[in-house]
Design a protein around this motif. Structure first.
Motif, mmCIF file in Angstrom:
data_model
loop_
_atom_site.group_PDB
_atom_site.id
_atom_site.type_symbol
_atom_site.label_atom_id
_atom_site.label_comp_id
_atom_site.label_asym_id
_atom_site.label_seq_id
_atom_site.Cartn_x
_atom_site.Cartn_y
_atom_site.Cartn_z
ATOM 1 N N PHE A 1 -19.702 -30.791 35.987
ATOM 2 C CA PHE A 1 -18.947 -31.584 35.018
ATOM 3 C C PHE A 1 -19.650 -31.599 33.658
ATOM 4 C CE2 PHE A 1 -18.295 -35.738 32.955
ATOM 5 C CZ PHE A 1 -16.930 -35.664 32.708
ATOM 6 N N LEU A 2 -20.966 -31.831 33.658
ATOM 7 C CA LEU A 2 -21.724 -31.889 32.408
ATOM 8 C C LEU A 2 -21.713 -30.547 31.678
ATOM 9 C CD1 LEU A 2 -24.830 -34.005 33.534
ATOM 10 C CD2 LEU A 2 -22.901 -34.761 32.132
ATOM 11 N N ARG A 3 -21.830 -29.455 32.435
ATOM 12 C CA ARG A 3 -21.821 -28.121 31.810
ATOM 13 C C ARG A 3 -20.454 -27.803 31.207
ATOM 14 N NH1 ARG A 3 -26.354 -25.072 33.307
ATOM 15 N NH2 ARG A 3 -27.487 -25.866 35.129
ATOM 16 N N LEU A 4 -19.397 -28.180 31.913
ATOM 17 C CA LEU A 4 -18.052 -27.917 31.402
ATOM 18 C C LEU A 4 -17.771 -28.739 30.143
ATOM 19 C CD1 LEU A 4 -16.015 -27.728 34.728
ATOM 20 C CD2 LEU A 4 -16.712 -25.828 33.252
ATOM 21 N N ILE A 5 -18.210 -29.989 30.150
ATOM 22 C CA ILE A 5 -18.032 -30.841 28.968
ATOM 23 C C ILE A 5 -18.798 -30.256 27.780
ATOM 24 C CG2 ILE A 5 -18.618 -33.082 27.962
ATOM 25 C CD1 ILE A 5 -16.158 -33.157 29.712
ATOM 26 N N LYS A 6 -20.008 -29.787 28.032
ATOM 27 C CA LYS A 6 -20.829 -29.216 26.968
ATOM 28 C C LYS A 6 -20.154 -28.000 26.347
ATOM 29 C CE LYS A 6 -25.420 -27.238 26.137
ATOM 30 N NZ LYS A 6 -26.724 -26.852 26.763
ATOM 31 N N ASN A 7 -19.417 -27.239 27.151
ATOM 32 C CA ASN A 7 -18.800 -25.997 26.675
ATOM 33 C C ASN A 7 -17.285 -26.108 26.476
ATOM 34 O OD1 ASN A 7 -21.001 -23.702 26.801
ATOM 35 N ND2 ASN A 7 -21.307 -24.926 28.644
ATOM 36 N N GLU B 1 -16.143 -18.890 25.774
ATOM 37 C CA GLU B 1 -17.008 -17.946 26.483
ATOM 38 C C GLU B 1 -17.984 -18.690 27.385
ATOM 39 O OE1 GLU B 1 -20.271 -14.399 25.504
ATOM 40 O OE2 GLU B 1 -19.106 -15.321 23.886
ATOM 41 N N GLY B 2 -18.595 -19.755 26.859
ATOM 42 C CA GLY B 2 -19.526 -20.535 27.662
ATOM 43 C C GLY B 2 -18.846 -21.221 28.827
ATOM 44 N N VAL C 1 -19.751 -20.664 32.866
ATOM 45 C CA VAL C 1 -20.069 -21.737 33.816
ATOM 46 C C VAL C 1 -19.221 -21.595 35.071
ATOM 47 C CG1 VAL C 1 -19.947 -24.232 34.220
ATOM 48 C CG2 VAL C 1 -20.862 -23.361 32.057
ATOM 49 N N ILE C 2 -17.928 -21.366 34.905
ATOM 50 C CA ILE C 2 -17.029 -21.185 36.054
ATOM 51 C C ILE C 2 -17.481 -19.998 36.910
ATOM 52 C CG2 ILE C 2 -14.677 -20.645 36.765
ATOM 53 C CD1 ILE C 2 -14.980 -23.454 35.674
#
Length: 308
Positions: free
Chosen positions: A275-281, A286-287, A291-292
Motif C-alpha cells: 500500500f505504501l509503495r503504491l501510494i508513493k508511486n 512507471e514506478g 511495484v506491481i
C-alpha cells in the motif's frame, strides 16, 4: 623455481553487467592500495555487456566466468573456494577507493588485541560526499516489523537500522554493509560462507547474524574511507530488485525467527508495504507498474515454494 607468495587478502568482486563501474573500481583499487597485500578475483555472473573488456590490461586478476547468473552468495562462495588467503574482502563493483582502506582493515585485524574480531567494515561515502549510514543491528521480529513499514523514520531507535548514529567514530557493531565486508577466511569457511538460498540482498546480514551467534565481534572503522556509488545494475531492473528484496527478507525471517513470528510479520508487512509503495508511486506510472511487477514475482515465487 620461482616461489609465488600467497597474498594476505583476496578481494572478491561479483560482476553482473556492471558496465564501467567495475573498471573504475579496479583502477581506484590499484591506484590507492598496496598490491603487496591483496590479489583480486572477479566472479562474473554471465554478463552480456562490455564490463570485462578492460581486463586485458590486468592479466594478474583471476577471472571466474559462470555460464549463468548464480546470484551473489553462490558467486562469492565460488570466489572463496580453494583459497588459502588469510582474509577475504567481499567488495561491490560500484565502490571507489580514495585511500588504502585494505591496509587499514588488515592492520586492525592483524593486531593481537583484536583477535576476537572476525569481520570489519569501513566508512563509506555517497557520491555527494555524505556518510552512508551503513551499519545495522541484527533484526528482531519487532525491529524488522518497524523498519519494514517505515516507522523507523519516526522511531529511529526501534528499527534495526542505525540511522540515529552519524557513523563518524569507530565502534563495535553487529553488522557492516556487504559492499566492503572484510572477514577472516578461517571463520568464513567455518560458517560455510554465505547462505546460498539468498540470491541477492541480506546474505551479508545473515552472515553477520551467525558471527554474532558465535560471539565473534564485528568492527566499524570510521578512520578509513571509500565511496559507494550504490545501486549498480539493480537500478535498471527495479521490479526484480524489489522481488529479490522481498524474497530475501522472507527467507531471513523464516530462517531466524519462530514460525509464528515469521507468519505474523509477513501478514502485516506485505499488505502495508504494498500500500505504501503504491501510494508513493501513484503519480509515477512507471514506478507504479514496477511495484506491481515486483510483488507479482514475489507472490508467484511464494506460491511455487509452498507447492514444493
Amino acid at each position: 623455481m620461482e616461489i609465488i607468495m600467497q597474498k594476505k587478502v583476496k578481494v572478491i568482486i561479483v560482476n553482473f553487467n556492471s558496465g564501467n563501474l567495475l573498471k573504475e573500481c579496479i583502477e581506484s583499487l590499484s591506484a590507492n592500495c598496496d598490491e603487496e597485500n591483496f590479489s583480486i578475483c572477479i566472479v562474473d555472473n554471465s554478463s552480456n555487456d562490455l564490463s570485462l573488456n578492460f581486463l586485458e590490461d590486468y592479466q594478474e586478476i583471476e577471472l571466474i566466468k559462470n555460464k549463468e547468473n548464480l546470484g551473489f552468495s553462490r558467486a562469492c562462495n565460488l570466489g572463496a573456494s580453494n583459497s588459502t588467503n588469510q582474509f577475504y574482502l567481499f567488495l561491490n563493483p560500484d565502490t571507489i577507493f580514495v585511500e588504502d582502506s585494505i591496509k587499514a582493515a588488515l592492520e586492525f585485524m592483524e593486531s593481537n588485541k583484536h583477535d576476537r574480531y572476525g569481520a570489519c567494515g569501513v566508512r563509506q561515502l555517497k557520491l555527494d560526499g555524505t556518510v552512508q549510514r551503513s551499519c545495522t543491528k541484527i533484526p528482531t521480529p519487532f525491529s524488522m516489523l518497524i523498519s519494514s513499514i517505515k516507522l523507523n523514520f519516526i522511531f529511529s531507535s526501534l528499527g534495526y537500522e542505525m540511522n540515529y548514529w552519524n557513523h563518524d567514530d569507530n565502534r563495535d557493531v553487529e553488522h557492516v554493509i556487504g559492499s566492503f565486508y572484510f572477514i577472516r577466511s578461517k571463520i568464513f569457511h567455518e560458517l560455510r560462507g554465505f547462505d546460498q538460498r539468498f540470491f541477492v540482498y541480506l546474505e551479508d546480514l545473515d552472515l553477520s547474524k551467525r558471527l554474532n551467534d558465535y560471539g565473534i565481534k564485528v568492527r566499524y572503522l570510521s578512520d578509513t574511507t571509500m565511496i559507494h556509488v550504490g545501486g549498480g545494475v539493480s537500478r535498471k531492473i527495479r521490479d526484480q530488485r524489489l522481488f529479490f528484496s522481498l524474497q530475501s527478507r522472507f527467507l531471513f525471517c523464516e530462517k531466524h525467527f519462530s514460525p509464528a513470528s515469521n507468519i505474523l510479520i509477513n501478514l502485516i508487512i506485505l499488505p502495508v508495504e504494498l500500500f505504501l509503495r503504491l501510494i508513493k508511486n501513484v503519480f509515477n506510472k512507471e514506478g507504479f507498474i514496477e511495484v506491481i511487477k515486483g510483488y507479482k514475482l514475489f507472490f508467484d515465487w511464494y506460491i511455487e515454494k509452498r507447492k514444493n
